[in-house]
Scaffold this motif. Structure first.
Motif, PDB file in Angstrom:
ATOM      1  N   PHE A 122      64.991 122.522  30.076  1.00 34.08           N
ATOM      2  CA  PHE A 122      64.863 123.550  29.040  1.00 34.08           C
ATOM      3  C   PHE A 122      64.051 123.059  27.853  1.00 34.08           C
ATOM      4  O   PHE A 122      63.256 123.801  27.285  1.00 34.08           O
ATOM      5  N   LEU A 123      64.201 121.776  27.491  1.00 40.42           N
ATOM      6  CA  LEU A 123      63.476 121.281  26.321  1.00 40.42           C
ATOM      7  C   LEU A 123      61.968 121.239  26.588  1.00 40.42           C
ATOM      8  O   LEU A 123      61.172 121.722  25.773  1.00 40.42           O
ATOM      9  N   GLY A 124      61.584 120.703  27.742  1.00 34.75           N
ATOM     10  CA  GLY A 124      60.159 120.661  28.082  1.00 34.75           C
ATOM     11  C   GLY A 124      59.569 122.064  28.146  1.00 34.75           C
ATOM     12  O   GLY A 124      58.454 122.311  27.663  1.00 34.75           O
ATOM     13  N   CYS A 125      60.336 122.991  28.714  1.00 34.87           N
ATOM     14  CA  CYS A 125      59.847 124.377  28.803  1.00 34.87           C
ATOM     15  C   CYS A 125      59.686 124.992  27.412  1.00 34.87           C
ATOM     16  O   CYS A 125      58.722 125.731  27.150  1.00 34.87           O
ATOM     17  N   GLU A 126      60.622 124.703  26.512  1.00 30.63           N
ATOM     18  CA  GLU A 126      60.501 125.272  25.159  1.00 30.63           C
ATOM     19  C   GLU A 126      59.302 124.681  24.420  1.00 30.63           C
ATOM     20  O   GLU A 126      58.590 125.393  23.700  1.00 30.63           O
ATOM     21  N   VAL A 127      59.084 123.387  24.598  1.00 31.45           N
ATOM     22  CA  VAL A 127      57.929 122.761  23.939  1.00 31.45           C
ATOM     23  C   VAL A 127      56.644 123.363  24.498  1.00 31.45           C
ATOM     24  O   VAL A 127      55.710 123.692  23.738  1.00 31.45           O
ATOM     25  N   ALA A 128      56.594 123.530  25.819  1.00 31.90           N
ATOM     26  CA  ALA A 128      55.401 124.133  26.430  1.00 31.90           C
ATOM     27  C   ALA A 128      55.174 125.533  25.864  1.00 31.90           C
ATOM     28  O   ALA A 128      54.034 125.910  25.522  1.00 31.90           O
ATOM     29  N   ALA A 129      56.258 126.305  25.736  1.00 32.59           N
ATOM     30  CA  ALA A 129      56.123 127.675  25.224  1.00 32.59           C
ATOM     31  C   ALA A 129      55.631 127.666  23.772  1.00 32.59           C
ATOM     32  O   ALA A 129      54.735 128.450  23.408  1.00 32.59           O
ATOM     33  N   ALA A 130      56.195 126.775  22.956  1.00 37.36           N
ATOM     34  CA  ALA A 130      55.768 126.728  21.549  1.00 37.36           C
ATOM     35  C   ALA A 130      54.296 126.313  21.450  1.00 37.36           C
ATOM     36  O   ALA A 130      53.517 126.899  20.686  1.00 37.36           O
ATOM     37  N   ALA A 131      53.901 125.323  22.242  1.00 39.64           N
ATOM     38  CA  ALA A 131      52.516 124.840  22.173  1.00 39.64           C
ATOM     39  C   ALA A 131      51.545 125.910  22.690  1.00 39.64           C
ATOM     40  O   ALA A 131      50.456 126.094  22.136  1.00 39.64           O
ATOM     41  N   ARG A 132      51.948 126.639  23.743  1.00 40.07           N
ATOM     42  CA  ARG A 132      51.084 127.737  24.231  1.00 40.07           C
ATOM     43  C   ARG A 132      50.993 128.847  23.194  1.00 40.07           C
ATOM     44  O   ARG A 132      49.931 129.449  22.997  1.00 40.07           O
ATOM     45  N   THR A 133      52.114 129.121  22.540  1.00 38.35           N
ATOM     46  CA  THR A 133      52.110 130.158  21.505  1.00 38.35           C
ATOM     47  C   THR A 133      51.142 129.780  20.384  1.00 38.35           C
ATOM     48  O   THR A 133      50.540 130.650  19.752  1.00 38.35           O
TER      49      THR A 133
END
Ligand SMILES: Cc1cc2nc3c(=O)[nH]c(=O)nc-3n(C[C@H](O)[C@H](O)[C@H](O)COP(=O)(O)OP(=O)(O)OC[C@H]3O[C@@H](n4cnc5c(N)ncnc54)[C@H](O)[C@@H]3O)c2cc1C
Length: 403
Positions: A162-173
């Protein structure tokens, strides 16, 4: 034995809640909170979401304002690290190099009861000690990573939990070029299995994340002490300006090594969250027997930190009640909210009990040993909350229940 002095080690979600619950319940003795971070207590979930993406100023992650902290009437020893626990003398040993001017001043704090709430420390990987490689656990970690993301780097996230996915989402955003690497076959796979993993993969691909799944990292490439890329087990390589390691965490129990307390994947407690006479644990660091599921567990989720700390405070004051929660977890990625109640044993079968995955709104339930043990909502907060009862009612698996 009368209780006059409670010492809480770890001044974050669980530690602060324990102190507050003691006061709410009328405890008027001394409460001391020891925390090795310099900041007053703050919340971690926003770090990988709003703080990283820049939609919140960091101050907004504070758990309480100054007025509330003053009203707690507790002594905060911040920037101080506990280095040992003497259970016979009932004493927490502190290191001498605090950030608060207490250098060498306070060598120990005596207690009648101690609450261990030291959480977890993020894991790293061999060879990762390079500029440009980031971990994300603290506010300072989040601010350092955000600063780097502002420079438009090529980002690789190692770990699709979940943490890696959230970081990926924030960076893509933020518009960054993002690749996620994980030996697992799908994001969130270790948490929720194939079916949800496939949905999570689709979610991230739809937002432009490159997924490199089923393959691990073998080596970091660097130049002049700075990361420039990664080599993967299949012989391929990735360029990177920033690498974020989200490869799990280990309970922060190193300081307890000589205490004689039972340690095994956390502080081993009974169903009252008690590790030894006068010693309790709460939050990410605590492993306890949850009678609702008939099993020992350690939960690294925000809600558990609060609930377990409240249970510990109650037991300190004589409640003598088992802590038997339905664990709850949520994660926000892009505009998707995933919420999960219960437990999700590896390989547990999963059935869609409500909604339609193709419409990105559904509830899935999970079975284990003939009963429902977990329910997961994908953009379905109301429905998943309703379905939670299947767990507390020990509903048989498979279930015919509908919302
Ligand atoms: C970036 C991020 C995002 C998250 N998002 C979610 C989410 O969306 N949903 C969810 O359910 N959960 C989420 N979590 C998990 C949640 O934040 C944790 O479960 C929660 O913070 C646990 O609280 P805790 O008080 O047990 O431990 P922590 O918050 O880790 O606090 C422990 C404190 O003790 C300090 N400490 C450690 N050792 C010592 C020592 N020897 N002496 C003194 N102090 C010490 C630590 O520095 C820390 O300040 C997230 C976590 C992170 C890091």
């Amino acid at each position: 034995m009368p209780l006059h002095r409670v010492v809480v080690v770890g001044a974050s979600a669980a530690g602060l809640t324990a102190a507050e619950a003691l006061r709410r319940r009328g405890f008027d003795g001394t409460v001391t909170l020891i925390g090795d971070e310099p900041h007053p207590p703050y919340d971690r979930p926003p770090l990988s979401k709003q703080v990283l993406a820049g939609s919140w100023q960091p101050e907004r992650a504070a758990l309480r304002d100054d007025t509330a902290l003053d009203a707690l009437d507790a002594e905060f020893l911040l920037g101080r690290r506990a280095v040992g626990l003497d259970v016979d003398r009932r004493r927490v040993l502190l290191d001498g190099d605090g950030h608060d001017g207490h250098v060498g001043h306070v060598g120990h704090v005596d207690y009648d009861a101690v609450v261990i709430a030291t959480g977890v420390r993020p894991r790293s990987l061999p060879g990762a000690d390079l500029a440009g490689v980031h971990l994300l656990r603290t506010l300072d970690d989040a601010l350092a990573l955000r600063t780097r993301l502002l420079g438009d780097p090529k980002v690789v996230v190692v770990g699709a939990g979940f943490l890696g996915c959230e970081v990926a989402a924030a960076a893509r955003t933020m518009g960054r070029d993002v690749t996620v690497v994980d030996p697992a076959p799908a994001p969130l796979h270790r948490l929720f299995g194939d079916r949800i993993g496939a949905r999570a993969a689709e979610l991230h691909r739809d937002h432009g994340v490159v997924l490199r799944l089923g393959v691990g990292v073998t080596r970091f490439r660097s130049a002049a002490g700075r990361v420039i890329g990664l080599e993967l087990a299949d012989g391929s390589a990735l360029d990177a300006d920033v690498v974020v390691l989200a490869v799990g965490a280990a309970p922060a129990t190193g300081w307890l090594a000589d205490s004689g307390l039972p340690l095994a994947d956390g502080v081993v407690c009974d169903d009252r969250c008690r590790a030894a006479p006068h010693v309790y644990a709460a939050g990410d660091v605590a492993s306890w027997h949850n009678p609702l599921f008939g099993t020992r567990m350690r939960v690294e989720h925000r809600m558990n930190a609060t609930e377990q700390a409240m249970a510990v405070a109650g037991n300190l004051l004589g409640d003598d009640r088992p802590f038997a929660p339905v664990p709850y977890f949520w994660t926000d990625q892009y505009d998707t909210k995933i919420q999960a109640y219960g437990i999700f044993p590896a390989g547990a079968p999963c059935q869609i009990t409500h909604g339609d995955p193709d419409e990105h709104r559904f509830v899935a339930s999970y079975g284990y040993q003939g009963r429902v043990v977990g329910v997961l909502g994908w953009n379905s907060p109301r429905e998943v909350r309703t379905m939670r009862r299947l767990i507390t009612e020990h509903a048989p698996w498979p279930t015919a229940a509908t919302v």
